[in-house]
Scaffold this motif. Sequence first.
Motif, PDB file in Angstrom:
ATOM      1  N   SER C 106     -15.054  82.986  -8.556  1.00  0.00           N
ATOM      2  CA  SER C 106     -14.922  81.778  -7.310  1.00  0.00           C
ATOM      3  C   SER C 106     -15.598  81.937  -5.551  1.00  0.00           C
ATOM      4  CB  SER C 106     -13.280  80.925  -7.120  1.00  0.00           C
ATOM      5  OG  SER C 106     -12.321  82.385  -6.089  1.00  0.00           O
ATOM      6  N   TYR C 107     -15.836  81.344  -5.266  1.00  0.00           N
ATOM      7  CA  TYR C 107     -16.289  81.236  -3.937  1.00  0.00           C
ATOM      8  C   TYR C 107     -15.938  82.192  -3.018  1.00  0.00           C
ATOM      9  CZ  TYR C 107     -12.233  79.049  -2.045  1.00  0.00           C
ATOM     10  OH  TYR C 107     -11.064  78.928  -1.442  1.00  0.00           O
ATOM     11  N   ASN C 108     -14.712  82.856  -3.147  1.00  0.00           N
ATOM     12  CA  ASN C 108     -14.233  83.873  -2.426  1.00  0.00           C
ATOM     13  C   ASN C 108     -13.678  84.981  -3.069  1.00  0.00           C
ATOM     14  OD1 ASN C 108     -11.715  83.230  -3.652  1.00  0.00           O
ATOM     15  ND2 ASN C 108     -10.171  82.867  -2.098  1.00  0.00           N
ATOM     16  N   SER C 109     -13.980  85.121  -4.470  1.00  0.00           N
ATOM     17  CA  SER C 109     -14.003  86.376  -5.250  1.00  0.00           C
ATOM     18  C   SER C 109     -14.734  86.349  -6.361  1.00  0.00           C
ATOM     19  CB  SER C 109     -11.916  86.528  -5.751  1.00  0.00           C
ATOM     20  OG  SER C 109     -12.621  87.543  -6.902  1.00  0.00           O
ATOM     21  N   PHE C 110     -15.815  87.308  -5.978  1.00  0.00           N
ATOM     22  CA  PHE C 110     -16.779  87.507  -7.418  1.00  0.00           C
ATOM     23  C   PHE C 110     -17.271  88.744  -7.683  1.00  0.00           C
ATOM     24  CE2 PHE C 110     -19.660  88.268  -3.643  1.00  0.00           C
ATOM     25  CZ  PHE C 110     -19.493  86.790  -2.566  1.00  0.00           C
ATOM     26  N   GLN C 111     -18.381  89.148  -8.026  1.00  0.00           N
ATOM     27  CA  GLN C 111     -19.059  90.152  -8.143  1.00  0.00           C
ATOM     28  C   GLN C 111     -19.552  90.945  -7.093  1.00  0.00           C
ATOM     29  OE1 GLN C 111     -18.597  93.491 -10.634  1.00  0.00           O
ATOM     30  NE2 GLN C 111     -17.360  92.438 -11.750  1.00  0.00           N
ATOM     31  N   GLY C 112     -19.353  92.295  -5.961  1.00  0.00           N
ATOM     32  CA  GLY C 112     -19.526  92.161  -5.196  1.00  0.00           C
ATOM     33  C   GLY C 112     -19.391  92.062  -3.614  1.00  0.00           C
ATOM     34  N   ASP C 113     -17.962  91.686  -4.111  1.00  0.00           N
ATOM     35  CA  ASP C 113     -17.523  90.724  -2.981  1.00  0.00           C
ATOM     36  C   ASP C 113     -17.041  92.271  -2.029  1.00  0.00           C
ATOM     37  OD1 ASP C 113     -14.550  89.632  -3.977  1.00  0.00           O
ATOM     38  OD2 ASP C 113     -15.294  91.934  -4.588  1.00  0.00           O
TER      39      ASP C 113
END
Lengths: 157, 393, 327
Positions: C106-113
Amino acid sequence: MNQQELIEKIKNELGEKIVEIKGPSARRIFLTTSTENLVNVIKKLKDCFSFHHLSTISGVDNLKEFEILYHLANNIASLTVRVSISRENPVVPTICSVIPGAILYEREIQDLLGIKVDGIPDPRPLLLPDDWPEGNYPLRKDWKYQPPEEKIPGEKK
Amino acid sequence: MKKITIPIGPQHPALKEPISLRMTIEGEVIKDADVRLGYNHRGIEKLAESKTYIQNIYLMERICGICSHSHTTCYVQAVEALCGLEVPKRGLYIRTLVSELERIHSHLLWLGVAAHEAGFDSLFMYTWRDREVVMDLLEIISGNRVHYAINTIGGVRRDISEQQKEKILEGIEFLRKRTEYYTNLGTTEPTFVARISGVGKLPKEKAIELCAVGPTLRASDVASDIRKDDPYAVYDEIPFDVCTADTCDVLGRVVVRVKELIESYKIVEFVIKNLPAGEIKIKAPRKVPEGETVSRYEAPRGENIHYVKSNGTDKPERLKVRAPTLANYPATIEMLKNGFVADIPLIFAAIDPCICCAERVVELIDVKSGRSDIMTFSEIKRKYFCEKKRETL
Amino acid sequence: MSILKSLIYLLIYPGLLFLFVYSTFCEWFDRKLYARLQNRVGPAYTGRAGILQPVADFFKLLFKEDIIPERADRVIFSSLPVVGLAIVLTAGLYLPLWNIDVSIPSYNSFQGDIIVVLYLLSLPTLIFFLAGWHSTNFFSTLGGVRVLTMLFGYEVPLFLAILSPAIVADSWRLAEIADFYQKCPFLLLFQLTGFFVAVIALQAKLERTPFDIPHAETEIVGGTFTEYSGKKLAFFRLMTDIEMVVGSGLIATVFMAGFPGNAFVSFVNFIIKTLIVISILSLIRAACSRIRIDQMVNFSWKWLTPLAVMQLFISILVKGVFWRILQ
């Protein structure tokens, strides 16, 4: 060696350069000399009798003349070298070439008593503020305290 | 970076009192330093010429808060030498006791301040907590935590009772354990040692040449201590050692002061155990006979020297005071050269600066600007009024 | 429904309000622990046991006079604290609190965060440098220069130490890393060296003793913050507090298996784990004295970085050995 032997040895070494030398109490020696011989006397005392340590330089105002006292010390006694200079033309040679640590004390007597120290490496005044009027030497006996004129900004004239 | 001159002081968090140090720096290295004095003048030498000998004791005490007993003892010794008085033994022992307690207090305070300058706040808090123990002991003896007012011409003013002696011994025992902990901490904590080791080097020849005094001199491996060279009070009867260190840097000064603390505990215990019975003071004449003398004393910061000249009346003709910090300034400038900016507060704190001791010479009237005039006007009024009453011409 | 949850997530928990409140609590905790370690009392009077003291300090600073130096650039000088606060608050949004669904990015948990969080946490250093530079005061410039010099020391070990658990977990997403270590926690034991390197590097990032060189009070009067007063100083202090919470949250996510459970359980987990990290930070602060900048750079390149590289090596070995089990 004890104090009496030290006084004898100094008398023998320096001979006619000193005017008077006495040891009034334990571990205190007072020696009088003149301004011409001052630097040589202190150099001899430092080299031959290990009086390396200069405690301070005091200036005394006698109303007739100035007396400058150089308080030296080693592990046997504390020796004070006295020179007298006139009030009209107070000049004394510097001893910074012999004892470099004397610089602050010489600046102090220059500043407060108006005694000119010949050849001093750093002639700036030590303690008085930068805009202190010239010729005004506070530690002299005839210095009268004059309060500055009170100026209130914006007062009625 | 080209050379810039930055001012440290007169107001700066590293300085406890106002003094102006102008440093010429290039990057983080200090190339030159200049010291400007005069911010803390109070006109004591001139004022002393217009007060009697007894009033001067109280004036001498207020030269400084931490070394108050040093100045009074030095002055009183000079006047007693002029009058030819022989102070009773018990009085001398009590004087020595208060001197050593003052030395303990001053060194604990200094340890805290040096740790604070280095950023080691934990040691600062611990040593100042222990300092409270010494101040309580001094309050038991004299009634004050600073400015003990225990000297008078001819002896001391207060006596010590048996319970006070026991309390002092207990306090010293507690402090001895804590000091061993600090010795360990100060010399083995790696971040602290990294900060103070190799900083502020003063080689032995330079220290003697620039006439440094006190622990600054003793940390450069010169065994010079007024208590041994020129004994006053009862130091010629008490066994103790002169403490030196040979690293010539701030670490050496820490080590010297901590060793001196341990020696002071021994001296205090000796004094308490061997306190003789008898009088504590003898009567002194009002008018002091003509003469001049020099009196030297080993204050916690170094050699304190008073020169007194009397002219037969009850006011001194000339009183010259040279406090130990003033003698260490040329040595400080030498130590600052080629140091880092980060080390400035440590180097300056290592000489244990007591700037109000070092500047007393003449009345400073601040004629600088409108604001300071108004601020000091009431002081000027009072001084003028005082001076006018006591003019001797 | 999801919009409502997103709004609550951004603004209340674990967004703005929660970070504000929790950071003041963490500052109280840090100050109280530091004081008790020094045989002092610490904050004691405002609120019960002094718990409202950081709030009181914040409001006191808001009321003080705000002075801008004459030659400073007004726009940049005034906007830096606000920008800094925005940056650290944004970094806090990526911590996997409150039921992050591992299967849906989602907007607050993605690959590379994890890289985004590390990048956002190194921006405050640049903000401090700019703050020091734009104050046009010699002490501030010196402080700003020291901040950047320290950055060269601690950034590399911090990055290496935080990325090695990610290598073992085979993902660049914080929620997935936390999930992975929740499933096999014994692999965390191999990350112990990295944990200590990361804690020390975090202490340097937060500019606390022994690394509080840029704003050393007794040497350069206040360093980068010398000319800041009033509201701007209040925001800077809030920014450092929130940075402490976010930094310890990041270390707790990566090294202590995140915050499992539903909303309430993960909340309790978060509080306990961040308080553990903050206690270690306070302990280091009480036990050491400040070191010089050259000693600090020396220390990080001679000790921290080799340890971090060794940790990386261990992670690669672990991944190779346990490949079958992980598959």
